[in-house]
Scaffold this motif. Structure first.
Motif, PDB file in Angstrom:
ATOM      1  N   LEU A   8      44.930  31.556  25.460  1.00 22.06           N
ATOM      2  CA  LEU A   8      45.205  32.516  24.395  1.00 22.06           C
ATOM      3  C   LEU A   8      43.896  32.832  23.683  1.00 22.06           C
ATOM      4  N   VAL A   9      43.721  34.087  23.319  1.00 19.70           N
ATOM      5  CA  VAL A   9      42.546  34.445  22.534  1.00 19.70           C
ATOM      6  C   VAL A   9      43.020  35.074  21.236  1.00 19.70           C
ATOM      7  N   LEU A  10      42.413  34.652  20.146  1.00 26.39           N
ATOM      8  CA  LEU A  10      42.690  35.223  18.830  1.00 26.39           C
ATOM      9  C   LEU A  10      41.519  36.137  18.496  1.00 26.39           C
ATOM     10  N   PHE A  11      41.838  37.344  18.048  1.00 30.42           N
ATOM     11  CA  PHE A  11      40.804  38.307  17.679  1.00 30.42           C
ATOM     12  C   PHE A  11      40.882  38.598  16.192  1.00 30.42           C
ATOM     13  N   PHE A  12      39.752  38.401  15.521  1.00 28.56           N
ATOM     14  CA  PHE A  12      39.625  38.711  14.113  1.00 28.56           C
ATOM     15  C   PHE A  12      38.725  39.934  14.005  1.00 28.56           C
ATOM     16  N   PRO A  13      39.199  41.009  13.385  1.00 31.98           N
ATOM     17  CA  PRO A  13      38.373  42.218  13.295  1.00 31.98           C
ATOM     18  C   PRO A  13      37.204  42.045  12.332  1.00 31.98           C
ATOM     19  N   ILE A  14      36.180  42.822  12.565  1.00 30.70           N
ATOM     20  CA  ILE A  14      35.043  42.891  11.658  1.00 30.70           C
ATOM     21  C   ILE A  14      35.069  44.279  11.040  1.00 30.70           C
ATOM     22  N   SER A  15      34.977  44.336   9.731  1.00 30.29           N
ATOM     23  CA  SER A  15      35.073  45.592   8.990  1.00 30.29           C
ATOM     24  C   SER A  15      33.778  45.889   8.240  1.00 30.29           C
ATOM     25  N   THR A  16      33.526  47.172   8.045  1.00 31.69           N
ATOM     26  CA  THR A  16      32.383  47.583   7.225  1.00 31.69           C
ATOM     27  C   THR A  16      32.808  47.804   5.784  1.00 31.69           C
ATOM     28  N   LYS A  17      34.098  47.661   5.507  1.00 31.31           N
ATOM     29  CA  LYS A  17      34.608  47.874   4.150  1.00 31.31           C
ATOM     30  C   LYS A  17      34.983  46.544   3.516  1.00 31.31           C
ATOM     31  N   GLN A  18      34.528  46.363   2.293  1.00 30.22           N
ATOM     32  CA  GLN A  18      34.884  45.154   1.548  1.00 30.22           C
ATOM     33  C   GLN A  18      36.363  45.200   1.217  1.00 30.22           C
ATOM     34  N   LEU A  19      37.046  44.093   1.457  1.00 31.21           N
ATOM     35  CA  LEU A  19      38.477  44.024   1.190  1.00 31.21           C
ATOM     36  C   LEU A  19      38.737  43.521  -0.221  1.00 31.21           C
ATOM     37  N   GLU A  20      39.973  43.662  -0.665  1.00 29.81           N
ATOM     38  CA  GLU A  20      40.356  43.184  -1.997  1.00 29.81           C
ATOM     39  C   GLU A  20      40.154  41.678  -2.062  1.00 29.81           C
ATOM     40  N   PRO A  21      39.867  41.157  -3.260  1.00 27.18           N
ATOM     41  CA  PRO A  21      39.616  39.712  -3.402  1.00 27.18           C
ATOM     42  C   PRO A  21      40.795  38.831  -2.980  1.00 27.18           C
ATOM     43  N   VAL A  22      42.018  39.348  -2.977  1.00 25.49           N
ATOM     44  CA  VAL A  22      43.172  38.534  -2.578  1.00 25.49           C
ATOM     45  C   VAL A  22      43.250  38.348  -1.065  1.00 25.49           C
ATOM     46  N   ARG A  23      42.510  39.145  -0.326  1.00 28.49           N
ATOM     47  CA  ARG A  23      42.517  39.048   1.134  1.00 28.49           C
ATOM     48  C   ARG A  23      41.646  37.879   1.583  1.00 28.49           C
ATOM     49  N   PHE A  24      41.965  37.340   2.749  1.00 30.00           N
ATOM     50  CA  PHE A  24      41.179  36.269   3.352  1.00 30.00           C
ATOM     51  C   PHE A  24      40.170  36.921   4.288  1.00 30.00           C
ATOM     52  N   ALA A  25      39.026  37.269   3.727  1.00 29.65           N
ATOM     53  CA  ALA A  25      37.944  37.914   4.465  1.00 29.65           C
ATOM     54  C   ALA A  25      36.625  37.364   3.937  1.00 29.65           C
ATOM     55  N   VAL A  26      35.642  37.288   4.813  1.00 29.63           N
ATOM     56  CA  VAL A  26      34.359  36.695   4.448  1.00 29.63           C
ATOM     57  C   VAL A  26      33.233  37.628   4.872  1.00 29.63           C
ATOM     58  N   GLU A  27      32.299  37.857   3.947  1.00 31.59           N
ATOM     59  CA  GLU A  27      31.140  38.667   4.304  1.00 31.59           C
ATOM     60  C   GLU A  27      30.231  37.854   5.230  1.00 31.59           C
ATOM     61  N   VAL A  28      29.700  38.545   6.228  1.00 30.29           N
ATOM     62  CA  VAL A  28      28.831  37.896   7.207  1.00 30.29           C
ATOM     63  C   VAL A  28      27.391  37.914   6.681  1.00 30.29           C
ATOM     64  N   PRO A  29      26.771  36.739   6.545  1.00 29.04           N
ATOM     65  CA  PRO A  29      25.377  36.684   6.081  1.00 29.04           C
ATOM     66  C   PRO A  29      24.424  37.311   7.113  1.00 29.04           C
ATOM     67  N   SER A  30      23.271  37.751   6.651  1.00 32.49           N
ATOM     68  CA  SER A  30      22.290  38.419   7.518  1.00 32.49           C
ATOM     69  C   SER A  30      21.895  37.572   8.723  1.00 32.49           C
TER      70      SER A  30
END
Length: 120
Positions: A31-53
């Protein structure tokens, strides 16, 4: 993602050539799990993390572009049977030091997150 799938859509509205894939061994096919990468910052309640340089460079992504890994919505598919995965080699990888804590956070929240199953 989940919103589109809940309306019966089987294809994403947006081509996401970059995603984070996590492969899990399963008896009936990995099984493969895919997590999308977005260019838009999500709301603080979302579980999303900015990718460091530094991680963007390791992963072969544009280090000057702000990017977030979305971890509260994900797709699952079976390796080798997917109609959604292009047979391209990975562009790069995130370090274990960066990604393993995110994966642990994902596992801890797993029951409350939204999965879009692509292998039904």
């Amino acid at each position: 993602m989940a919103r589109e799938a809940s309306h019966g859509e089987t294809e994403g509205r947006k081509n996401r050539p970059i995603a984070v894939g996590v492969r899990l061994a399963r008896p009936g096919g990995d099984l493969v799990l895919f997590f999308p990468i977005s260019t838009k910052q999500l709301e603080p309640v979302r579980f999303a993390v900015e990718v460091p340089s530094i991680e963007k460079r390791r992963a072969g992504l544009d280090p000057d572009m702000r990017l977030w890994i979305i971890l509260d919505e994900f797709n699952t598919d079976i390796v080798g049977r997917s109609f959604y995965v292009e047979p391209e080699p990975p562009v790069g990888r995130f370090s274990k030091a960066f990604f393993l804590p995110l994966l642990r956070g994902f596992i801890a929240r797993r029951k409350t997150l939204t999965e879009v199953n692509r292998h039904r």
